[in-house]
Motif scaffolding. Structure first.
Motif, PDB file in Angstrom:
ATOM      1  N   LEU A  61     -20.733  -4.415 -66.937  1.00 41.51           N
ATOM      2  CA  LEU A  61     -20.334  -5.560 -66.113  1.00 41.51           C
ATOM      3  C   LEU A  61     -20.791  -5.384 -64.675  1.00 41.51           C
ATOM      4  O   LEU A  61     -21.242  -6.339 -64.035  1.00 41.51           O
ATOM      5  N   GLN A  62     -20.675  -4.159 -64.161  1.00 37.19           N
ATOM      6  CA  GLN A  62     -21.079  -3.889 -62.780  1.00 37.19           C
ATOM      7  C   GLN A  62     -22.555  -4.200 -62.579  1.00 37.19           C
ATOM      8  O   GLN A  62     -22.947  -4.766 -61.546  1.00 37.19           O
ATOM      9  N   GLN A  63     -23.374  -3.853 -63.553  1.00 34.49           N
ATOM     10  CA  GLN A  63     -24.809  -4.070 -63.444  1.00 34.49           C
ATOM     11  C   GLN A  63     -25.181  -5.540 -63.631  1.00 34.49           C
ATOM     12  O   GLN A  63     -25.949  -6.096 -62.856  1.00 34.49           O
ATOM     13  N   VAL A  64     -24.628  -6.160 -64.656  1.00 33.01           N
ATOM     14  CA  VAL A  64     -25.017  -7.526 -64.998  1.00 33.01           C
ATOM     15  C   VAL A  64     -24.488  -8.541 -63.989  1.00 33.01           C
ATOM     16  O   VAL A  64     -25.205  -9.452 -63.575  1.00 33.01           O
ATOM     17  N   PHE A  65     -23.230  -8.391 -63.594  1.00 31.70           N
ATOM     18  CA  PHE A  65     -22.607  -9.373 -62.710  1.00 31.70           C
ATOM     19  C   PHE A  65     -22.567  -8.929 -61.253  1.00 31.70           C
ATOM     20  O   PHE A  65     -22.040  -9.650 -60.409  1.00 31.70           O
ATOM     21  N   GLU A  66     -23.095  -7.747 -60.967  1.00 33.72           N
ATOM     22  CA  GLU A  66     -23.140  -7.209 -59.599  1.00 33.72           C
ATOM     23  C   GLU A  66     -21.755  -7.239 -58.946  1.00 33.72           C
ATOM     24  O   GLU A  66     -21.581  -7.781 -57.844  1.00 33.72           O
ATOM     25  N   VAL A  67     -20.778  -6.668 -59.637  1.00 30.67           N
ATOM     26  CA  VAL A  67     -19.424  -6.556 -59.098  1.00 30.67           C
ATOM     27  C   VAL A  67     -19.107  -5.091 -58.859  1.00 30.67           C
ATOM     28  O   VAL A  67     -19.737  -4.203 -59.436  1.00 30.67           O
ATOM     29  N   ASP A  68     -18.117  -4.837 -57.998  1.00 34.18           N
ATOM     30  CA  ASP A  68     -17.759  -3.446 -57.719  1.00 34.18           C
ATOM     31  C   ASP A  68     -16.988  -2.855 -58.894  1.00 34.18           C
ATOM     32  O   ASP A  68     -16.468  -3.569 -59.756  1.00 34.18           O
ATOM     33  N   ALA A  69     -16.915  -1.539 -58.919  1.00 29.13           N
ATOM     34  CA  ALA A  69     -16.324  -0.805 -60.041  1.00 29.13           C
ATOM     35  C   ALA A  69     -14.866  -1.177 -60.254  1.00 29.13           C
ATOM     36  O   ALA A  69     -14.433  -1.354 -61.397  1.00 29.13           O
ATOM     37  N   GLN A  70     -14.090  -1.306 -59.185  1.00 26.70           N
ATOM     38  CA  GLN A  70     -12.664  -1.619 -59.339  1.00 26.70           C
ATOM     39  C   GLN A  70     -12.459  -2.968 -60.001  1.00 26.70           C
ATOM     40  O   GLN A  70     -11.615  -3.111 -60.886  1.00 26.70           O
ATOM     41  N   ARG A  71     -13.224  -3.947 -59.581  1.00 23.47           N
ATOM     42  CA  ARG A  71     -13.085  -5.286 -60.169  1.00 23.47           C
ATOM     43  C   ARG A  71     -13.485  -5.272 -61.636  1.00 23.47           C
ATOM     44  O   ARG A  71     -12.808  -5.860 -62.487  1.00 23.47           O
ATOM     45  N   ALA A  72     -14.586  -4.619 -61.965  1.00 21.15           N
ATOM     46  CA  ALA A  72     -15.032  -4.534 -63.357  1.00 21.15           C
ATOM     47  C   ALA A  72     -14.005  -3.790 -64.204  1.00 21.15           C
ATOM     48  O   ALA A  72     -13.675  -4.236 -65.314  1.00 21.15           O
ATOM     49  N   ASP A  73     -13.496  -2.685 -63.684  1.00 21.53           N
ATOM     50  CA  ASP A  73     -12.478  -1.911 -64.418  1.00 21.53           C
ATOM     51  C   ASP A  73     -11.252  -2.773 -64.710  1.00 21.53           C
ATOM     52  O   ASP A  73     -10.750  -2.788 -65.840  1.00 21.53           O
ATOM     53  N   ARG A  74     -10.767  -3.486 -63.698  1.00 25.61           N
ATOM     54  CA  ARG A  74      -9.585  -4.342 -63.874  1.00 25.61           C
ATOM     55  C   ARG A  74      -9.850  -5.428 -64.915  1.00 25.61           C
ATOM     56  O   ARG A  74      -8.990  -5.720 -65.747  1.00 25.61           O
ATOM     57  N   SER A  75     -11.038  -6.028 -64.870  1.00 28.66           N
ATOM     58  CA  SER A  75     -11.371  -7.089 -65.824  1.00 28.66           C
ATOM     59  C   SER A  75     -11.369  -6.571 -67.250  1.00 28.66           C
ATOM     60  O   SER A  75     -10.818  -7.206 -68.154  1.00 28.66           O
ATOM     61  N   VAL A  76     -11.976  -5.413 -67.455  1.00 31.03           N
ATOM     62  CA  VAL A  76     -12.045  -4.834 -68.802  1.00 31.03           C
ATOM     63  C   VAL A  76     -10.651  -4.487 -69.297  1.00 31.03           C
ATOM     64  O   VAL A  76     -10.252  -4.853 -70.406  1.00 31.03           O
ATOM     65  N   LEU A  77      -9.884  -3.782 -68.488  1.00 29.41           N
ATOM     66  CA  LEU A  77      -8.546  -3.362 -68.909  1.00 29.41           C
ATOM     67  C   LEU A  77      -7.637  -4.558 -69.179  1.00 29.41           C
ATOM     68  O   LEU A  77      -6.898  -4.574 -70.168  1.00 29.41           O
ATOM     69  N   ALA A  78      -7.697  -5.573 -68.323  1.00 33.88           N
ATOM     70  CA  ALA A  78      -6.838  -6.747 -68.501  1.00 33.88           C
ATOM     71  C   ALA A  78      -7.188  -7.494 -69.786  1.00 33.88           C
ATOM     72  O   ALA A  78      -6.291  -7.878 -70.550  1.00 33.88           O
TER      73      ALA A  78
END
Length: 93
Positions: A61-78
């Motif tokens: 997600l970080q690579q494809v959507f160019e988001v920071d690690a915390q945001r990607a982590d939260r999205s996946v976990l949620a």
């Protein structure tokens, strides 16, 4: 507690259909319930189907959507938490 080093897989009673707009529809056959995933959710779902860890999915997600690690982590976990609560995913056997 859900952590990024975990793996989940689609529940055997769930089928998915990708749509043209990068969304995915999930149908739980025994519960007769369906869910729609947006493009981010669809990418997470594909990672789960490929057997990736939640951490690997977050990196994608970080690579494809160019988001920071915390945001990607939260999205996946949620999303995985929600999918698990709705019996759409489960830990590997």
């Amino acid at each position: 507690m859900l952590t990024l080093n975990r793996h989940f897989q689609p529940h055997p009673d769930v089928v998915d259909t990708p749509l043209d707009n990068d969304e995915t529809v999930l149908l739980h056959l025994t519960r007769s319930a369906y869910y729609t995933l947006n493009p981010t959710g669809s990418r997470i779902w594909r990672g789960l189907k490929q057997g990736w860890s939640l951490q690997d999915i977050s990196h994608s997600l970080q690579q494809v959507f160019e988001v920071d690690a915390q945001r990607a982590d939260r999205s996946v976990l949620a999303l995985v938490q929600e999918l698990s609560e709705n019996e759409l995913v489960q830990p590997p056997n």
